[in-house]
Design a protein around this motif. Structure first.
Motif, PDB file in Angstrom:
ATOM      1  N   LEU A  42      60.398  -8.583 -41.790  1.00  0.00           N
ATOM      2  CA  LEU A  42      59.304  -7.906 -42.490  1.00  0.00           C
ATOM      3  C   LEU A  42      58.167  -8.866 -42.802  1.00  0.00           C
ATOM      4  CD1 LEU A  42      61.115  -5.564 -45.035  1.00  0.00           C
ATOM      5  CD2 LEU A  42      60.461  -5.130 -42.668  1.00  0.00           C
ATOM      6  N   SER A  43      56.973  -8.308 -42.823  1.00  0.00           N
ATOM      7  CA  SER A  43      55.799  -9.096 -43.195  1.00  0.00           C
ATOM      8  C   SER A  43      55.848  -9.419 -44.685  1.00  0.00           C
ATOM      9  CB  SER A  43      54.516  -8.321 -42.888  1.00  0.00           C
ATOM     10  OG  SER A  43      53.410  -8.892 -43.545  1.00  0.00           O
ATOM     11  N   PRO A  44      55.858 -10.680 -45.080  1.00  0.00           N
ATOM     12  CA  PRO A  44      55.872 -11.013 -46.509  1.00  0.00           C
ATOM     13  C   PRO A  44      54.578 -10.630 -47.211  1.00  0.00           C
ATOM     14  CG  PRO A  44      55.608 -13.003 -45.187  1.00  0.00           C
ATOM     15  CD  PRO A  44      55.899 -11.884 -44.228  1.00  0.00           C
ATOM     16  N   THR A  45      53.511 -10.454 -46.445  1.00  0.00           N
ATOM     17  CA  THR A  45      52.236 -10.054 -47.046  1.00  0.00           C
ATOM     18  C   THR A  45      52.050  -8.550 -47.036  1.00  0.00           C
ATOM     19  OG1 THR A  45      51.136 -10.356 -44.901  1.00  0.00           O
ATOM     20  CG2 THR A  45      51.129 -12.231 -46.424  1.00  0.00           C
ATOM     21  N   GLY A  46      52.991  -7.813 -46.456  1.00  0.00           N
ATOM     22  CA  GLY A  46      52.927  -6.354 -46.473  1.00  0.00           C
ATOM     23  C   GLY A  46      51.841  -5.766 -45.600  1.00  0.00           C
ATOM     24  N   ALA A  47      51.490  -6.452 -44.523  1.00  0.00           N
ATOM     25  CA  ALA A  47      50.447  -5.951 -43.626  1.00  0.00           C
ATOM     26  C   ALA A  47      50.866  -6.181 -42.180  1.00  0.00           C
ATOM     27  CB  ALA A  47      49.114  -6.641 -43.903  1.00  0.00           C
ATOM     28  N   SER A  48      50.652  -5.179 -41.355  1.00  0.00           N
ATOM     29  CA  SER A  48      50.959  -5.296 -39.933  1.00  0.00           C
ATOM     30  C   SER A  48      49.688  -5.715 -39.200  1.00  0.00           C
ATOM     31  CB  SER A  48      51.455  -3.951 -39.386  1.00  0.00           C
ATOM     32  OG  SER A  48      51.689  -4.030 -38.004  1.00  0.00           O
ATOM     33  N   ARG A  49      49.738  -6.867 -38.530  1.00  0.00           N
ATOM     34  CA  ARG A  49      48.551  -7.404 -37.849  1.00  0.00           C
ATOM     35  C   ARG A  49      48.892  -7.583 -36.368  1.00  0.00           C
ATOM     36  NH1 ARG A  49      49.376 -10.320 -42.565  1.00  0.00           N
ATOM     37  NH2 ARG A  49      47.787 -10.045 -44.179  1.00  0.00           N
ATOM     38  N   ALA A  50      48.825  -6.485 -35.636  1.00  0.00           N
ATOM     39  CA  ALA A  50      49.205  -6.525 -34.226  1.00  0.00           C
ATOM     40  C   ALA A  50      48.268  -7.414 -33.432  1.00  0.00           C
ATOM     41  CB  ALA A  50      49.194  -5.108 -33.653  1.00  0.00           C
ATOM     42  N   PHE A  51      48.844  -8.289 -32.608  1.00  0.00           N
ATOM     43  CA  PHE A  51      48.096  -9.162 -31.700  1.00  0.00           C
ATOM     44  C   PHE A  51      47.084 -10.041 -32.445  1.00  0.00           C
ATOM     45  CE2 PHE A  51      49.201  -5.231 -29.398  1.00  0.00           C
ATOM     46  CZ  PHE A  51      50.175  -5.769 -28.572  1.00  0.00           C
TER      47      PHE A  51
END
Length: 448
Positions: free
Chosen positions: A307-316
């Motif tokens: 899981l992203s520890p920052t709570g954001a999905s940053r694809a590519f």
């Protein structure tokens, strides 16, 4: 014969004065024992020899009246009900009967969805067009605040997942209470997708297949007592996700739930396309569903450092640090393009080619293979009969992880190189940045 007689008889056996000529007998509580009693009463009072199977197969008292009338020597069979016209002379709906043209390409003619930040396709488009995000903390009502020591998980969540018009879908309140919300939303969006396709849901051709991508059973596992009865136990197994749609709509085409985790809904779509091409069904309802009903999944994914520890999905993105889970349901109606053109359907998209494979052995069970991704992309392009030069954008898997995204870009690049040496002509992105990773439903969300 008067259907009032049959209605009165059924009311007496079921001890339910609310039963009408069109009440679904299954929803009224008919079972094999009661069906035997109804058959015996018909024999005693009307002189027609009826089997319990005849009773169980009748949708309602109107249909049962027609069966009874056909068994009485002094009365002709009842005419078909107005809302169920007989179509013995209708032309076949398959593409071969339509024009004889190639039925390779498929058309998406109906769409329905419920996604984080969007309750329908129009809302989904508005979210994407505005660069919005449906990602946020888990709603407080999902599970107790102390269920996760690290606080409420962050993800893409639907609101009010407990809402369900139970009687509309032939469920009593007690049945609906133990019914997995994934089933509830699947039934709802299947209905909406058919309406979107211009099809009266209860008149959907019987030759329609149902293919559902799904993986988790958190509602059964964590929210209701185990194996209470058929509805709560056996009735909540994943196989019944597709089967309930086929059952409710009275469909006889292939009906299957497909679980390949994150690729589930795309494999379901691939399977549906191949099933239509082979003549197993004339059209298909294809869906992907995933609802988060337990915080334990988030705890497990966090322990895996996925899981992203920052709570954001940053694809590519160079700053990608992990994926963000999401939930939702997406349902589409698919039929041969030649049939859609013939029928004047609103065509939302065209499926030119599909392919499926596995990554084989890599450095780890969850590590993808760029070579296998190249192979499956090339296979899909060849199945479509096209090269990448005309492709302007790829809606990719793009989970936003530092491992998976580079491998995916490598696989795409190697696939493109088999057809062209051009560069910088095709954009790449992933809707997971807006709604999170819907896991088994992710692929179909990308298609929509």
């Amino acid at each position: 014969m008067p259907e009032e007689t049959v209605v009165d008889l059924v009311r007496a056996v079921l001890r339910d004065p609310q039963v009408s000529a069109t009440s679904p007998l299954a929803a009224a509580g008919i079972d094999s024992m009661l069906a035997t009693m109804v058959a015996a009463e018909v024999q005693d009072r009307l002189g027609a020899t009826l089997s319990p199977v005849d009773v169980l197969q009748a949708r309602d008292c109107r249909a049962l009246t027609a069966v009874v009338a056909s068994l009485l020597p002094d009365e002709p069979p009842a005419p078909p009900a107005p809302d169920a016209p007989s179509t013995p002379d209708a032309a076949p709906t398959g593409s071969d009967a339509a024009t004889g043209d190639d039925a390779h390409d498929m058309a998406i003619v109906g769409v329905a969805c419920a996604l984080p930040g969007a309750t329908d396709p129009e809302g989904f488009w508005s979210l994407l067009a505005g660069g919005g995000s449906g990602v946020g903390p888990a709603p407080a009502f999902r599970w107790p605040a102390d269920g996760d020591p690290d606080g409420a998980p962050v993800g893409g969540f639907l609101a009010q997942i407990d809402e369900f018009d139970a009687r509309f879908f032939d469920f009593f309140a007690k049945q609906a209470e133990v019914l997995d919300p994934q089933v509830r939303w699947l039934l709802r969006t299947a209905w909406e997708a058919l309406e979107s396709a211009g099809i009266a849901p209860l008149s959907t051709p019987a030759s329609t297949g149902v293919f559902v991508g799904a993986s988790y059973q958190h509602y059964k596992d964590y929210n209701i007592p185990p194996e209470l009865d058929a509805a709560a136990g056996l009735g909540n197994h994943n196989a019944f996700l597709a089967n309930r749609v086929s059952y409710f709509l009275d469909l006889s085409g292939p009906s299957m739930t497909i679980d390949t985790l994150c690729s589930s809904s795309l494999v379901a779509l691939h399977t549906a396309v191949r099933s239509i091409r082979s003549g197993e069904c004339d059209q298909a309802i294809v869906a992907g569903v995933r609802l988060a009903m337990s915080p334990l999944h988030y705890t497990a994914m966090r322990n895996l450092r996925a899981l992203s520890p920052t709570g954001a999905s940053r694809a590519f993105d160079a700053s990608a640090d992990g994926f963000v889970p999401g939930e939702g349901v997406v349902t589409v109606v698919v039929k041969p393009l030649v049939d859609a053109v013939r029928d004047g359907d609103r065509i939302r998209g065209v499926i030119r080619g599909t392919a499926v494979n596995h990554g084989g052995r890599t450095s780890g069970l969850t590590v993808p293979s760029s070579a296998a991704q190249r192979e499956v992309i090339v296979a899909a392009l060849r199945d479509a009969g096209i090269g990448p030069d005309g492709i302007g954008v790829v809606e990719a898997h793009g989970t936003g992880t530092s491992l998976g995204d580079p491998i995916e870009v490598e696989g795409l690049t190697r696939a493109w190189r088999e057809f062209t040496s051009r560069t910088q002509f095709c954009a790449i992105g992933s809707v997971k940045s807006n709604i999170g990773h819907l896991e088994p439903a992710a692929g179909l969300a990308g298609v929509v």
